[in-house]
Design a protein around this motif. Sequence first.
Motif, PDB file in Angstrom:
ATOM      1  N   VAL A  21       0.819  -1.211   0.000  1.00 54.91           N
ATOM      2  CA  VAL A  21       0.000   0.000   0.000  1.00 54.91           C
ATOM      3  C   VAL A  21       0.852   1.261   0.000  1.00 54.91           C
ATOM      4  O   VAL A  21       0.403   2.301  -0.448  1.00 54.91           O
ATOM      5  N   ASN A  22       2.078   1.173   0.486  1.00 57.11           N
ATOM      6  CA  ASN A  22       2.918   2.368   0.502  1.00 57.11           C
ATOM      7  C   ASN A  22       3.943   2.382  -0.617  1.00 57.11           C
ATOM      8  O   ASN A  22       4.847   3.216  -0.631  1.00 57.11           O
ATOM      9  N   PHE A  45       8.177   0.297   6.683  1.00 56.23           N
ATOM     10  CA  PHE A  45       7.589   1.100   7.754  1.00 56.23           C
ATOM     11  C   PHE A  45       7.225   0.259   8.966  1.00 56.23           C
ATOM     12  O   PHE A  45       6.983   0.774  10.037  1.00 56.23           O
ATOM     13  N   THR A  46       7.119  -1.034   8.754  1.00 56.29           N
ATOM     14  CA  THR A  46       6.816  -1.897   9.888  1.00 56.29           C
ATOM     15  C   THR A  46       7.629  -3.173   9.757  1.00 56.29           C
ATOM     16  O   THR A  46       7.882  -3.645   8.646  1.00 56.29           O
ATOM     17  N   GLN A  48       6.047  -0.190  14.494  1.00 54.76           N
ATOM     18  CA  GLN A  48       5.876   0.869  13.506  1.00 54.76           C
ATOM     19  C   GLN A  48       5.738   2.160  14.306  1.00 54.76           C
ATOM     20  O   GLN A  48       5.860   2.140  15.521  1.00 54.76           O
ATOM     21  N   CYS A  70       5.890   4.926   9.134  1.00 52.59           N
ATOM     22  CA  CYS A  70       4.508   4.483   8.965  1.00 52.59           C
ATOM     23  C   CYS A  70       3.594   5.694   8.853  1.00 52.59           C
ATOM     24  O   CYS A  70       3.700   6.652   9.607  1.00 52.59           O
ATOM     25  N   THR A  71       2.711   5.663   7.877  1.00 47.64           N
ATOM     26  CA  THR A  71       1.818   6.788   7.621  1.00 47.64           C
ATOM     27  C   THR A  71       0.475   6.612   8.305  1.00 47.64           C
ATOM     28  O   THR A  71      -0.390   7.460   8.184  1.00 47.64           O
ATOM     29  N   PHE A  72       0.307   5.501   8.992  1.00 46.74           N
ATOM     30  CA  PHE A  72      -1.003   5.083   9.495  1.00 46.74           C
ATOM     31  C   PHE A  72      -1.958   5.008   8.303  1.00 46.74           C
ATOM     32  O   PHE A  72      -3.152   5.205   8.430  1.00 46.74           O
ATOM     33  N   PRO A 108      -6.133   0.548   7.566  1.00 45.67           N
ATOM     34  CA  PRO A 108      -4.700   0.451   7.298  1.00 45.67           C
ATOM     35  C   PRO A 108      -4.386  -0.891   6.637  1.00 45.67           C
ATOM     36  O   PRO A 108      -5.017  -1.903   6.944  1.00 45.67           O
ATOM     37  N   CYS A 167      -1.966  -2.978   7.001  1.00 44.59           N
ATOM     38  CA  CYS A 167      -1.515  -4.074   7.849  1.00 44.59           C
ATOM     39  C   CYS A 167      -2.659  -4.679   8.646  1.00 44.59           C
ATOM     40  O   CYS A 167      -2.756  -5.890   8.816  1.00 44.59           O
TER      41      CYS A 167
END
Lengths: 238, 400, 304
Positions: free
Chosen positions: C60-61, C87-88, C112, C175-177, C189, C191
Motif C-alpha cells: 500500500v505504501n 515502515f513496519t 511501527q 509508517c503513515t497510518f 490500514p 496491515c
Amino acid sequence: MIKKIIFYSGFMILVAALSMAQVWKAPDQEKAKERAKERVKFIKDYKDEDNILRKIALIEKGISLDDVKNNYFLLDSPIIKEREDHYGPVRFAHKRHAALINDCTECHHYRPKDESMLETTRCSACHQDSFNADHPERIGLKAAFHQQCTECHQEEQNGPVTCTGCHLKNVPDHKDLVKLADNSDAFQVTAECLRCHDQAGEDMLKTAHWNWRGPSPYTVKHRKDVQHGKGTTALNNY
Amino acid sequence: MNHKASPLNRKFWTPGVFVMLVFMIAGFVSIIARFTGGIGYVSNLSTARPWGLWVGVDVATGVALAAGGFTTAALAHIFGCHSYEPIIRPALLTAMLGYTFVVLGLMVDIGRSWAIWKPIFFWNTNSVLFEVAMCVMIYLHVLYFEFIPIVAEQFKNKVRLPGPLALLNAPIDLFLKIADAVAGKIMWILIILGVVLSCMHQSSLGSLMLVAPTKIHPLWYTPILPLLFLTSAFAVGYPMVVFETTLVTSSFKLNSEMSILTPLTRITTFVLGLYMLLKLGDMFIRGTYVYLLDGTYQTNSFIIEMMFGIIVPWLMLVSKKVRQSRKGVFIAATMIVFGVALNRINVFIVGYTSPVSESGYFPSVGEIFVTLGLIATLMFVYRFVVTFLPVLQAPKEVSS
Amino acid sequence: MQLTRRNFFKFMGATGASVAVLPSSAQAWQSKAPPDPYGCLVDLTRCNGCRKCEDACSTVNELPPPIKDVCDCTVFEKKRRPDENAFTVVNRYFSGKLDELDKPLPVFVKIQCMHCQDPACVSACIVGALTKKENGAVHYDVSKCIGCRYCMVACPFEIPAYEYHDPITPRVRKCTFCFDRISKDGGLPGCATICPVEAITFGKRNTLLELAKKRIKDNPGKYVDHVYGEKEVGGTSWLYVSSLPFSKLNFPQLPEKPSPKLSETIQHSLFSYLWSPILLFGLLGGIMYKSKKKNDNPQDKGGA
Ligand code: SF4
Ligand code: SF4
Ligand code: SF4
C-alpha cells in the motif's frame, strides 16, 4: 484486414464450441461454492454461557455427530474477498473434524440469543467484517477462521499451521503479465519467465535437474564410466 | 582612543596556509561525496543517531564559540567600555565567519540543502529549531551589516576594478557609500539586535535537546539547560577572543593586547564562576551526582568537562598572577574554550543515547574531513580578510 | 551611533506594550491531542509472526518488497528496525516458556510509528512538515521538509528513518497510518486488513483502550496488566497488549509526561509575543543610551 476477420471469426467459433461443451463439475463442490458465496444476516446478540452449560444444552437438545450433514465446506466468503484476495478458499472437512474432536462446542462456542435460531449456527453469522465499531470485541470472519484453526492445530500438534498448509495461493492471471511476441522461441519464453521469477531461476541452478552429473548406462552409445547429465555434456540450453 | 585598525599587508602564503589548504581540499572532496552519494555515503549517521559531528561541532560548538562577537559588542558599545574597541573588529569578524560556516555546515548536514529557505515560510512556533534558525538567519545578516563599515572604510572612493570591470567602479562605490551611510545610521539598532538575537538562540540551542527527555543523559538533561547554554556562551565569549587574539598576534607577530585582555578575564572569572555555580547547583539539586562514579564514557566526559573546562580554569583565573601573565591567561582561556566546546559535544553527541538500538557512534573519516575542511576554510578566510581589510590593530612597532 | 532620544522612546514604548500582554501568554502547557483519534490495538498474544503486515504495508505504501521468503524464519534471527524501505517490521522474542514439545514459545512483535497523541516529532519539526491529524495519523509532508532530522532526534521510539543515500531529495520515512486510506470512509490500514488473526485491531482509540482492558480482565493470566501506549509519553494512538512484560520485548520504558511538554513550555513562556526579546532590546537600548550620554564620544560611529 482479411487476416483480422479470419482471426476473430475463428475465435468466435472456438468460444461457442467451448460454451456448448458440457464440462462435468463435481456436484458437492458446486454446492460448497454456492454456500460459501452466501451472506447471512448478522447476529448481534449471543447467549453468553459457559462451556459446560453449553455442552449440556447440546446434549439435551440431542445434537450429535449424526446431524453433521456436509462432508466439507469451502471456507470463503464475499466478506473476506472484498478486502483481500491472496489465497484460494480452504476446503474444511467438517465431518472429519467433528468426528475427531467429538465436541461441537469447541467451535460452536456460543449460540444466538434468539432461541428460535439454530443451535450451531455458521461462523459467518456472528463473525463478519472486521473492526465492527458497534461490536469491537467481535473479530472478523477471516480472523475467526485463522484463530480457531491455527490455535487448535498448534495445541494439538496436528494439522497444518502455515499459509500454504491449508490454502492454495491465488495465482494472478498471467494473461496480461506475460509479454511475448508470436512465435517466440524457447529462449525468449524462458527469459520472459525469469523476468519476474528470477529467484526461481537461481534456485533451479542449484537443483539436481540442472547440476546432475553421473553415469548414464542406459543412454545409447554411452557406457557406465561416461559422465553425463546437465552438469556435463547434456545441453544446458539457457 | 589611540587605536586604528588597518590591513596587515603581510605575506599571505606561508607554510601554515598550505597545511590549511590540504584540509580544505580533503573537506571539499568529502563535501562533493556528500552531494553525490548522500549523507549516508560519507557519514556514520543512522536512524538511531540522526545528529552527529556536524550538528554537534559545526553548528552547536560553532555558534557557542562565535559568542565573542556579541559579548564584546555588548561590552564596548552598549556598556560603553570603549577601551575594548581594538578587539571588537576581530571578534566581529570571527562571529561573522563563524556563523557563515555554521550555515555552511548546516547546508552539508540537512538532507535537502536547497530547501533551507523553507522555514521562512513554513512556521512551527513550537519548534525550538525554528526559533534558532530564524535567529541565526537574521543574526547572520546583522553581522554582515555590521561589517559593512569595515569594507567601506577600505574601499570607499577606492574601488578600482581591473579592465572592463572598471565600468562597475562607480556603482559599487555608490553602493558602498549608501550601505555605509545606512549602516552607520542604524548601527545602534544592529548592535542591540545582535545581542538580543544572540541571547535568544544561544539559550535556545540548549532547549533543542529538551524535546528528547528520554535520550539525553540526566547529567545534562535539565530544565535549566537553556540558561546553562546562555551563561556558558557569555563565559566563553571573552576567552574565545583572548584565545584567538593571542594566536593571531603571535602568528602575525603583532604586539599582544594584554592591557585589554587582563580586564576581560576579570569579567570572565565572574561569569564563569556563575556558570560553575549553576552547573554544580543543578547537579546537586537534581541529585545527578549519583551518576558521577558510574565510570561510563558519558559520565567520564562530564567529569572532564567540569574539571578541566570549568573548575580548573576558574581557579586559575581567580589568581591575580595568572591573570597578569600572557601565558596563564592564554592557557585558562584555552581550557574554557575547550570546556564549552566539550559541553556542546556532550549534550549533542556523547550524552545522547538512542532508546532501542545500541548506537556506538563515532564520526566517520568523511564527517571529520568535512568539519576540519570547514574550520580550515574559516581560518583561511580570516587570514585573508585581516591581511587585506582593516580589522586588526596596526602594530605599534614592527617586531618581525 | 545614531541613537536619538525619539528613537529610543519609540522602542521603549513597544517594550511597554509587549510587557502588558505578557500575562495572557503565560498559560500552562496544553495537550494538542485530538479528542477522538483512530488507533490500532496490537495483541501480541495473537500475532503468529506471518509477516503479512510487512507485505501489505510495502504494497500500500509502494515500498520495495520485504525480505523475501515470508516463511523462512531466518529473518527473525536478527532484530530489525523499521527503516526507509519498511515502515513496519516483525521481530521474534522468546518468552522463556516451552510448549509441549519443549520448543521455546515465541512472541512476535510488530513495530511501527506509534502515532503519539502529543508527538515529539511534530513539536520538533522546524517547518511543520509533520502534523498530528484529527484522525490520529502523524502525517509527513515531504514538500515542506528540509531534512534537518530533528524529528528523528526527538522521537522517543526511534521510529523515523531517513533516506541517507539520496544526496539531493532524501525523505523521512515512517509508517503513515495509511493516512489516505483511513481518511476515506470505511478505509483501513493495510496491515490491519491483512492480518489473518486480527492481531491488529483498528478502531477509535478510546474504544480500543476499553477493549484492551477488557481483554486483560477477561483472560486472567494471559496478559500482563499494562496497555502499552495508554500513558507512555502522554498516550499513543497505537496500543499494545502482551503476555510478556514490555521491557523484555525491547519496548522503551517511557515516562507519562509528553516529550514536548518541557521544551514547549519553556519556549512559549519565553518567546510568546516575543516579549522577552523586546524587553531585552528595550533594556539594552536604555543602557546604551545612558552610557552613550555619559561618555559622549563623537568618534564611536561605525567601527562596529
Ligand atoms: S500480519 Fe498479524 S499475525 Fe502476521 S506478523 Fe503481522 S501482526 Fe503478526
Ligand atoms: S512514534 Fe515517533 S515518529 Fe511516531 S508519532 Fe511518535 S514521535 Fe512521531
Ligand atoms: S498503518 Fe499503514 S503504513 Fe503503518 S504499518 Fe500499517 S500498513 Fe504500514
